[in-house]
Write a protein that holds these residues in place. Structure first.
Motif, PDB file in Angstrom:
ATOM      1  N   THR A  54      22.530  15.808  54.264  1.00  0.00           N
ATOM      2  CA  THR A  54      22.860  16.291  55.594  1.00  0.00           C
ATOM      3  C   THR A  54      24.255  16.899  55.604  1.00  0.00           C
ATOM      4  N   ASP A  55      24.568  17.575  56.695  1.00  0.00           N
ATOM      5  CA  ASP A  55      25.900  18.164  56.816  1.00  0.00           C
ATOM      6  C   ASP A  55      26.983  17.089  56.912  1.00  0.00           C
ATOM      7  N   ARG A  56      26.647  15.938  57.483  1.00  0.00           N
ATOM      8  CA  ARG A  56      27.628  14.843  57.572  1.00  0.00           C
ATOM      9  C   ARG A  56      27.925  14.275  56.176  1.00  0.00           C
ATOM     10  N   ALA A  57      26.897  14.168  55.341  1.00  0.00           N
ATOM     11  CA  ALA A  57      27.123  13.703  53.974  1.00  0.00           C
ATOM     12  C   ALA A  57      27.983  14.703  53.200  1.00  0.00           C
ATOM     13  N   LEU A  58      27.775  15.990  53.455  1.00  0.00           N
ATOM     14  CA  LEU A  58      28.591  17.002  52.789  1.00  0.00           C
ATOM     15  C   LEU A  58      30.032  16.969  53.287  1.00  0.00           C
ATOM     16  N   ALA A  59      30.226  16.561  54.532  1.00  0.00           N
ATOM     17  CA  ALA A  59      31.596  16.408  55.042  1.00  0.00           C
ATOM     18  C   ALA A  59      32.329  15.298  54.278  1.00  0.00           C
ATOM     19  N   VAL A  60      31.619  14.226  53.955  1.00  0.00           N
ATOM     20  CA  VAL A  60      32.219  13.151  53.165  1.00  0.00           C
ATOM     21  C   VAL A  60      32.520  13.647  51.754  1.00  0.00           C
ATOM     22  N   LEU A  61      31.600  14.423  51.174  1.00  0.00           N
ATOM     23  CA  LEU A  61      31.841  14.982  49.842  1.00  0.00           C
ATOM     24  C   LEU A  61      33.046  15.921  49.856  1.00  0.00           C
ATOM     25  N   ASN A  62      33.185  16.687  50.924  1.00  0.00           N
ATOM     26  CA  ASN A  62      34.350  17.564  51.055  1.00  0.00           C
ATOM     27  C   ASN A  62      35.650  16.760  51.041  1.00  0.00           C
ATOM     28  N   ALA A  63      35.638  15.618  51.732  1.00  0.00           N
ATOM     29  CA  ALA A  63      36.831  14.754  51.735  1.00  0.00           C
ATOM     30  C   ALA A  63      37.103  14.200  50.337  1.00  0.00           C
ATOM     31  N   LEU A  64      36.049  13.826  49.607  1.00  0.00           N
ATOM     32  CA  LEU A  64      36.231  13.324  48.246  1.00  0.00           C
ATOM     33  C   LEU A  64      36.813  14.402  47.327  1.00  0.00           C
ATOM     34  N   LEU A  65      36.309  15.622  47.456  1.00  0.00           N
ATOM     35  CA  LEU A  65      36.818  16.713  46.616  1.00  0.00           C
ATOM     36  C   LEU A  65      38.292  16.994  46.889  1.00  0.00           C
ATOM     37  N   SER A  66      38.699  16.753  48.128  1.00  0.00           N
ATOM     38  CA  SER A  66      40.107  17.009  48.449  1.00  0.00           C
ATOM     39  C   SER A  66      41.044  16.032  47.728  1.00  0.00           C
ATOM     40  N   PHE A  67      40.529  14.899  47.262  1.00  0.00           N
ATOM     41  CA  PHE A  67      41.355  13.933  46.523  1.00  0.00           C
ATOM     42  C   PHE A  67      41.475  14.301  45.049  1.00  0.00           C
ATOM     43  N   TYR A  68      40.643  15.228  44.589  1.00  0.00           N
ATOM     44  CA  TYR A  68      40.775  15.665  43.194  1.00  0.00           C
ATOM     45  C   TYR A  68      41.893  16.706  43.141  1.00  0.00           C
ATOM     46  N   PRO A  69      42.911  16.518  42.312  1.00  0.00           N
ATOM     47  CA  PRO A  69      44.117  17.350  42.405  1.00  0.00           C
ATOM     48  C   PRO A  69      43.929  18.799  41.985  1.00  0.00           C
ATOM     49  N   LYS A  70      42.961  19.114  41.134  1.00  0.00           N
ATOM     50  CA  LYS A  70      42.800  20.478  40.632  1.00  0.00           C
ATOM     51  C   LYS A  70      41.652  21.178  41.356  1.00  0.00           C
ATOM     52  N   ASN A  71      41.676  22.510  41.296  1.00  0.00           N
ATOM     53  CA  ASN A  71      40.576  23.293  41.877  1.00  0.00           C
ATOM     54  C   ASN A  71      39.400  23.407  40.923  1.00  0.00           C
ATOM     55  N   GLU A  72      39.636  23.206  39.635  1.00  0.00           N
ATOM     56  CA  GLU A  72      38.591  23.346  38.633  1.00  0.00           C
ATOM     57  C   GLU A  72      38.101  21.974  38.183  1.00  0.00           C
ATOM     58  N   LEU A  73      36.775  21.825  38.150  1.00  0.00           N
ATOM     59  CA  LEU A  73      36.150  20.646  37.547  1.00  0.00           C
ATOM     60  C   LEU A  73      35.805  21.023  36.113  1.00  0.00           C
ATOM     61  N   SER A  74      36.386  20.320  35.142  1.00  0.00           N
ATOM     62  CA  SER A  74      36.176  20.696  33.741  1.00  0.00           C
ATOM     63  C   SER A  74      35.790  19.482  32.902  1.00  0.00           C
ATOM     64  N   ASP A  75      35.233  19.771  31.738  1.00  0.00           N
ATOM     65  CA  ASP A  75      34.764  18.716  30.842  1.00  0.00           C
ATOM     66  C   ASP A  75      35.904  17.851  30.300  1.00  0.00           C
ATOM     67  N   ASP A  76      37.049  18.454  30.107  1.00  0.00           N
ATOM     68  CA  ASP A  76      38.130  17.738  29.444  1.00  0.00           C
ATOM     69  C   ASP A  76      39.047  17.023  30.414  1.00  0.00           C
TER      70      ASP A  76
END
Length: 435
Positions: A54-76
């Motif tokens: 749902t859009d509400r679940a994606l809002a929570v995911l958006n908040a989680l992504l904001s805690f990741y310091p970089k813009n790129e998700l990478s393997d290393d």
């Protein structure tokens, strides 16, 4: 990135096979690669109908992504974020913690997150002396990186489906407009055929569509409307060709007929040429007619029995009968009159006639005008006309005068109810696009 270690949830939360497969899916042996976290998030928002979030679940995911310091998700890189529920609530615009927990569970079930619980169930990180992350417990974003290609394909599929549905809606709207106007034209031009039944069938197709139709439903509806459109066009073309054929002076020799006015003049002229009987008692109350009397000034012109009978016959000739329409079509075009029926509804013609009598008094239509309309138009057609007048009452200065004018036009054969009903019907059915 090191291979993910399969962990089980802390406390009473059970381990499921879906959690196991989500963790194993996040483990991949591909070359180092990276994706923009916000780009993959936008693709998730597009593909959410197919992912079951749902859009509400994606809002929570958006908040989680904001805690990741970089813009790129990478393997290393270490892809684990570890905010508390209180911090998540602040980033999610004050969402309640109980709601956050529910949506986190939905994201994990959808395979978009992996939970890495600590021994005590808390989310935290341990760093080495250099300040680098050593151990982190929280939520792993690795599934987003592992499923990036799949998510982008799903987003493209949803976008293509949306464009296809939009195209179907536009074509259906065009067919609706064309069919309604073609039926109106057929009725106005008196084309032979049961056009009322065609219109009822047309409305049944439109009204049978759900509020949120699928592409398959819209495609089926478009196919039926296309066939109906082609049938109407063929019938109108056949009528036009037949009219041209019958009106061709080289195909059929025309039979010249005089109008009523010419016939009246000819009969009067012929009557004047006839010699009338000299006996005064032949026609009571007439003046004896002799050649001298006819030639003398100031005398009254004789009236022949032929002329008098013709005029009486022309005066008493009934007008062309108006075409009646189905009650369902009338109520669709004039829904306001239903409020005047018994118990606020109209179920049959008797109810419509009773409602028209009430409306007649409401609109200040005199009994004489109403009776004359019933005599000329017919009772049912007069009730139909009153329903139309009620529907357009705000735009009519004198309902009684308008009814008398329509009655006179009906008597002369200059008025038909069909165009009036179709105009009101078209005005009442201007709705939002097919949902």
């Amino acid at each position: 990135m090191e291979a993910e270690y399969v962990t089980t949830p802390f406390g009473r939360r059970p381990m499921t096979l879906a959690m196991l497969m989500a963790q194993r899916r996040a483990e991949h042996g591909k070359h180092i690669r990276s994706v923009d976290k916000w780009k993959i998030y936008r693709a998730l928002c597009e593909a959410k109908p197919l992912l079951g979030v749902t859009d509400r679940a994606l809002a929570v995911l958006n908040a989680l992504l904001s805690f990741y310091p970089k813009n790129e998700l990478s393997d290393d890189a270490n892809l684990i974020v570890f905010p508390s529920n209180a911090q998540l609530s602040l980033r999610a615009h004050g969402m309640a913690e109980q709601t956050i927990r529910r949506h986190l569970a939905a994201l994990i079930a959808a395979g978009l997150l992996v939970r890495r619980d600590s021994p005590n169930g808390k989310r935290y990180v341990r760093r080495n002396r250099a300040g680098d992350l050593n151990e982190a417990y929280g939520f792993s974003l690795a599934p987003l990186l592992a499923r990036a290609e799949e998510i982008e394909h799903l987003a493209a599929q949803v976008a293509a489906e949306r464009l296809h549905i939009q195209s179907l809606r536009e074509r259906i709207s065009l067919h609706r407009r064309d069919i309604a106007k073609l039926i109106e034209t057929a009725i106005a031009e008196a084309v032979e055929g049961s056009w009322e039944s065609v219109y009822v069938a047309f409305r049944a197709l439109i009204d049978g569509v759900s509020r949120s139709p699928t592409a398959i439903e819209l495609d089926t509806l478009l196919d039926k409307l296309s066939r109906l459109h082609d049938q109407i066009i063929n019938q109108l073309e056949t009528h036009v060709k037949a009219a041209k054929l019958s009106g061709n002076p080289y195909q059929n020799e025309r039979h010249i007929q005089n109008s009523d006015s010419e016939s009246l003049i000819e009969s009067e002229t012929e009557a004047r040429r006839q010699k009338l009987p000299l006996d005064e008692t032949a026609i009571p109350g007439t003046t004896p007619t002799t050649p001298e009397a006819a030639a003398s000034p100031g005398t009254t012109e004789p009236t022949s029995s032929t002329t008098r009978s013709f005029r009486t016959e022309a005066r008493n000739e009934p007008p062309a009968e108006l075409k009646s329409f189905p009650l369902d079509l009338i109520l669709r075009a004039c829904p306001d009159i239903m409020a005047y029926g018994p118990a606020g509804t109209i179920n049959n013609w008797r109810d419509l006639l009773a409602a028209s009598i009430i409306v007649k008094s409401t609109l200040d239509i005199s009994p004489r005008a109403y009776q004359e309309a019933c005599r000329i138009m017919g009772t049912e057609n007069a009730a139909t006309v009153i329903a139309c007048i009620l529907q357009r009452a705000p735009y009519i200065n004198s309902a009684g005068g308008y009814l008398r004018d329509l009655t006179r036009r009906t008597e002369k054969g200059e008025f038909a109810i069909g165009p009036m009903l179709m105009s009101l019907l078209r005005a009442n059915t201007i709705t939002p696009k097919v949902a």
